[in-house]
Design an enzyme around this catalytic site. Structure first.
Site, PDB file in Angstrom:
ATOM      1  N   ALA A 157       0.844  -1.198   0.000  1.00  0.00           N
ATOM      2  CA  ALA A 157       0.000   0.000   0.000  1.00  0.00           C
ATOM      3  C   ALA A 157       0.875   1.241   0.000  1.00  0.00           C
ATOM      4  CB  ALA A 157      -0.889   0.015   1.251  1.00  0.00           C
ATOM      5  N   THR A 201       1.343   4.252   2.233  1.00  0.00           N
ATOM      6  CA  THR A 201       0.921   4.404   3.640  1.00  0.00           C
ATOM      7  C   THR A 201       1.317   5.742   4.283  1.00  0.00           C
ATOM      8  OG1 THR A 201       2.933   3.246   4.321  1.00  0.00           O
ATOM      9  CG2 THR A 201       0.944   1.912   4.091  1.00  0.00           C
ATOM     10  N   ASP A 248      -8.572   1.836   9.708  1.00  0.00           N
ATOM     11  CA  ASP A 248      -9.585   2.611  10.451  1.00  0.00           C
ATOM     12  C   ASP A 248      -9.830   3.982   9.797  1.00  0.00           C
ATOM     13  OD1 ASP A 248      -6.902   3.174  11.103  1.00  0.00           O
ATOM     14  OD2 ASP A 248      -7.441   4.086  13.006  1.00  0.00           O
ATOM     15  N   TYR A 273      -5.659   9.671   1.927  1.00  0.00           N
ATOM     16  CA  TYR A 273      -5.239   8.261   2.104  1.00  0.00           C
ATOM     17  C   TYR A 273      -6.463   7.391   2.422  1.00  0.00           C
ATOM     18  CZ  TYR A 273      -3.541   4.318   4.984  1.00  0.00           C
ATOM     19  OH  TYR A 273      -3.333   3.078   5.549  1.00  0.00           O
ATOM     20  N   LYS A 280      -8.123   4.180   0.340  1.00  0.00           N
ATOM     21  CA  LYS A 280      -8.283   2.849   0.931  1.00  0.00           C
ATOM     22  C   LYS A 280      -9.754   2.429   0.862  1.00  0.00           C
ATOM     23  CE  LYS A 280      -5.490   0.656   2.817  1.00  0.00           C
ATOM     24  NZ  LYS A 280      -4.557  -0.389   2.303  1.00  0.00           N
TER      25      LYS A 280
HETATM   26  N1  LIG Z   1       0.949   1.467   9.430  1.00  0.00           N
HETATM   27  C1  LIG Z   1      -0.211   1.637  10.033  1.00  0.00           C
HETATM   28  O1  LIG Z   1      -0.299   2.242  11.111  1.00  0.00           O
HETATM   29  C2  LIG Z   1      -1.467   1.089   9.406  1.00  0.00           C
HETATM   30  C3  LIG Z   1      -2.696   1.304  10.074  1.00  0.00           C
HETATM   31  C4  LIG Z   1      -3.855   0.761   9.517  1.00  0.00           C
HETATM   32  C5  LIG Z   1      -3.813   0.041   8.337  1.00  0.00           C
HETATM   33  N2  LIG Z   1      -2.617  -0.123   7.695  1.00  0.00           N
HETATM   34  C6  LIG Z   1      -2.605  -0.887   6.442  1.00  0.00           C
HETATM   35  O2  LIG Z   1      -1.810  -2.038   6.649  1.00  0.00           O
HETATM   36  C7  LIG Z   1      -1.167  -2.424   5.423  1.00  0.00           C
HETATM   37  C8  LIG Z   1       0.323  -2.611   5.659  1.00  0.00           C
HETATM   38  O3  LIG Z   1       0.852  -1.384   6.124  1.00  0.00           O
HETATM   39  P1  LIG Z   1       2.380  -1.241   6.577  1.00  0.00           P
HETATM   40  O4  LIG Z   1       2.417  -0.276   7.705  1.00  0.00           O
HETATM   41  O5  LIG Z   1       3.010  -2.572   6.705  1.00  0.00           O
HETATM   42  O6  LIG Z   1       2.957  -0.485   5.290  1.00  0.00           O
HETATM   43  P2  LIG Z   1       4.450  -0.328   4.765  1.00  0.00           P
HETATM   44  O7  LIG Z   1       5.422  -0.721   5.815  1.00  0.00           O
HETATM   45  O8  LIG Z   1       4.515   1.041   4.170  1.00  0.00           O
HETATM   46  O9  LIG Z   1       4.516  -1.431   3.611  1.00  0.00           O
HETATM   47  C9  LIG Z   1       3.874  -1.279   2.388  1.00  0.00           C
HETATM   48  C10 LIG Z   1       4.680  -2.011   1.354  1.00  0.00           C
HETATM   49  O10 LIG Z   1       4.034  -1.832   0.080  1.00  0.00           O
HETATM   50  C11 LIG Z   1       5.051  -1.546  -0.879  1.00  0.00           C
HETATM   51  N3  LIG Z   1       4.503  -0.836  -2.038  1.00  0.00           N
HETATM   52  C12 LIG Z   1       4.232   0.484  -2.172  1.00  0.00           C
HETATM   53  N4  LIG Z   1       3.803   0.750  -3.412  1.00  0.00           N
HETATM   54  C13 LIG Z   1       3.784  -0.423  -4.080  1.00  0.00           C
HETATM   55  C14 LIG Z   1       3.459  -0.797  -5.406  1.00  0.00           C
HETATM   56  N5  LIG Z   1       3.068   0.108  -6.316  1.00  0.00           N
HETATM   57  N6  LIG Z   1       3.554  -2.097  -5.748  1.00  0.00           N
HETATM   58  C15 LIG Z   1       3.985  -3.029  -4.862  1.00  0.00           C
HETATM   59  N7  LIG Z   1       4.329  -2.743  -3.608  1.00  0.00           N
HETATM   60  C16 LIG Z   1       4.231  -1.442  -3.207  1.00  0.00           C
HETATM   61  C17 LIG Z   1       6.053  -0.715  -0.117  1.00  0.00           C
HETATM   62  O11 LIG Z   1       7.295  -0.667  -0.789  1.00  0.00           O
HETATM   63  P3  LIG Z   1       8.217   0.662  -0.614  1.00  0.00           P
HETATM   64  O12 LIG Z   1       8.434   0.816   0.855  1.00  0.00           O
HETATM   65  O13 LIG Z   1       9.429   0.296  -1.395  1.00  0.00           O
HETATM   66  O14 LIG Z   1       7.425   1.798  -1.197  1.00  0.00           O
HETATM   67  C18 LIG Z   1       6.113  -1.486   1.203  1.00  0.00           C
HETATM   68  O15 LIG Z   1       7.007  -2.577   1.125  1.00  0.00           O
HETATM   69  C19 LIG Z   1      -1.532  -1.343   4.403  1.00  0.00           C
HETATM   70  O16 LIG Z   1      -2.619  -1.775   3.654  1.00  0.00           O
HETATM   71  C20 LIG Z   1      -1.963  -0.159   5.273  1.00  0.00           C
HETATM   72  O17 LIG Z   1      -2.883   0.662   4.592  1.00  0.00           O
HETATM   73  C21 LIG Z   1      -1.442   0.374   8.209  1.00  0.00           C
END
Ligand SMILES: NC(=O)c1ccc[n+]([C@@H]2O[C@H](COP(=O)([O-])OP(=O)(O)OC[C@H]3O[C@@H](n4cnc5c(N)ncnc54)[C@H](OP(=O)(O)O)[C@@H]3O)[C@@H](O)[C@H]2O)c1
Length: 285
Positions: free
Chosen positions: A67, A69, A109, A132, A136
């Site tokens: 995603a 993020t 959320d 964002y 989503k």
């Molecule tokens: N973090 C939070 O607090 C939070 C809260 C609620 C929900 N979420 C959801 O949980 C999920 C995981 O979040 P996370 O915190 O683990 O996020 P993250 O650490 O930012 O990981 C997202 C991954 O997606 C990759 N990515 C970005 N653009 C892409 C593309 N075009 N094609 C393929 N891969 C791509 C990123 O690569 P790069 O880093 O190289 O760009 C990264 O490895 C997401 O759906 C997010 O919306 C997160």
């Protein structure tokens, strides 16, 4: 048709997308036999490549942890954020449909406005207040239009290994600075990536216990960012002073929901956020 898909589970092939992200890497630890792709292997904004790649893997289950993020940056980088979170989700749903796979997709959320003080049920109407969140919410809609065989798992306030997160930031600041200012008018549920990843693993292994649909999975209990920061400070025995500020004083580019509490009516609750925080601090020390 849905039951036929579920019957394949004993011998399933699982593919994790976004496996180098904070959650994706935890999911890979929970499902070590899964295959995985990160951004260098598959850019989910590229429809034809996604369809091609997924067709060649022919997975039974696709877990999408990829995603865009960066909530504040998204207010400016709108096109990229939309491409990844909305179109990327659509491409994966199309690919899942093509090969007859189940899609497990992670959402947030921030699809809600935060006006509901008692929290949001799984079927509550979405109404995002930042860009964002909008992308989503749109991504979720794309999936539900295309597929019947999906799990959309909404979560919140993630912390864990291998990603920029609130716990690491506060830990660092507490050890470096004397005074911290943290917002006290946003309430939510911190969630440890390892706990959410175990839940995703459990869904993959015992799919018959989990009907397709939307799930709200967070660690149990709620707090504000200020209470969360104070708990981190207490657990690491830091001496810094933490004062409260309002979101208006912080002036972040993206608005945040003031009450983003996800009510879980479908699955066994995860452990409390304080127990999860303690485990993370011990595991990462
Ligand atoms: N973090 C939070 O607090 C939070 C809260 C609620 C929900 N979420 C959801 O949980 C999920 C995981 O979040 P996370 O915190 O683990 O996020 P993250 O650490 O930012 O990981 C997202 C991954 O997606 C990759 N990515 C970005 N653009 C892409 C593309 N075009 N094609 C393929 N891969 C791509 C990123 O690569 P790069 O880093 O190289 O760009 C990264 O490895 C997401 O759906 C997010 O919306 C997160």
């Amino acid at each position: 048709m849905v039951e036929a898909v579920k019957e394949k589970i004993d011998n399933m092939k699982i593919l994790i997308i976004g496996s180098q992200g904070m959650l994706g890497s935890a999911v890979l630890r929970a499902l070590p036999h899964a295959e995985s792709l990160d951004k260098k292997d598959i850019d989910i904004t590229k429809r034809n490549r996604v369809l091609q790649k997924i067709s060649s893997f022919r997975p039974d289950i696709i877990i999408n942890c990829a995603a865009y993020t960066q909530v504040d940056k998204a207010e400016k980088e709108r096109e990229l954020c939309y491409e990844v979170n909305c179109k990327g989700a659509r491409h994966l749903a199309e690919a899942a449909k093509k090969v007859g796979a189940i899609l497990i997709h992670i959402s947030t959320d921030y699809v809600f406005d935060g006006n509901e003080k008692d929290g949001y049920n799984e079927d509550a109407k979405t109404n995002p207040i930042n860009f964002y969140g909008r992308t989503k919410a749109d991504g979720e809609k794309e999936i539900t239009k295309i597929l019947d065989t999906y799990y959309i798992i909404r979560t919140s306030w993630l912390f864990g290994k291998g990603g920029k997160n609130f716990v690491d930031t506060i830990k660092e600041k507490c050890l470096r600075d004397k005074n911290l200012a943290i917002v006290d008018d946003q309430k939510g549920s911190p969630t440890y990536t390892e706990d959410l990843a175990s839940f995703i693993g459990e869904v993959c292994k015992n799919m018959n216990n989990y009907p397709f649909g939307i799930y709200h999975i967070t660690n149990k209990g709620t707090c504000t960012w200020l209470t969360f920061a104070k708990e981190i400070k207490k657990m690491i025995k830091a001496k810094c002073a933490i004062k409260k500020i309002t979101s208006a004083e912080l002036q972040a580019p993206a608005k945040r929901p003031s009450h983003s509490i996800l009510r879980n009516n479908k699955a066994k609750p995860l452990r409390s956020w304080k127990d999860a925080l303690k485990a993370y601090l011990e595991e990462s020390s």
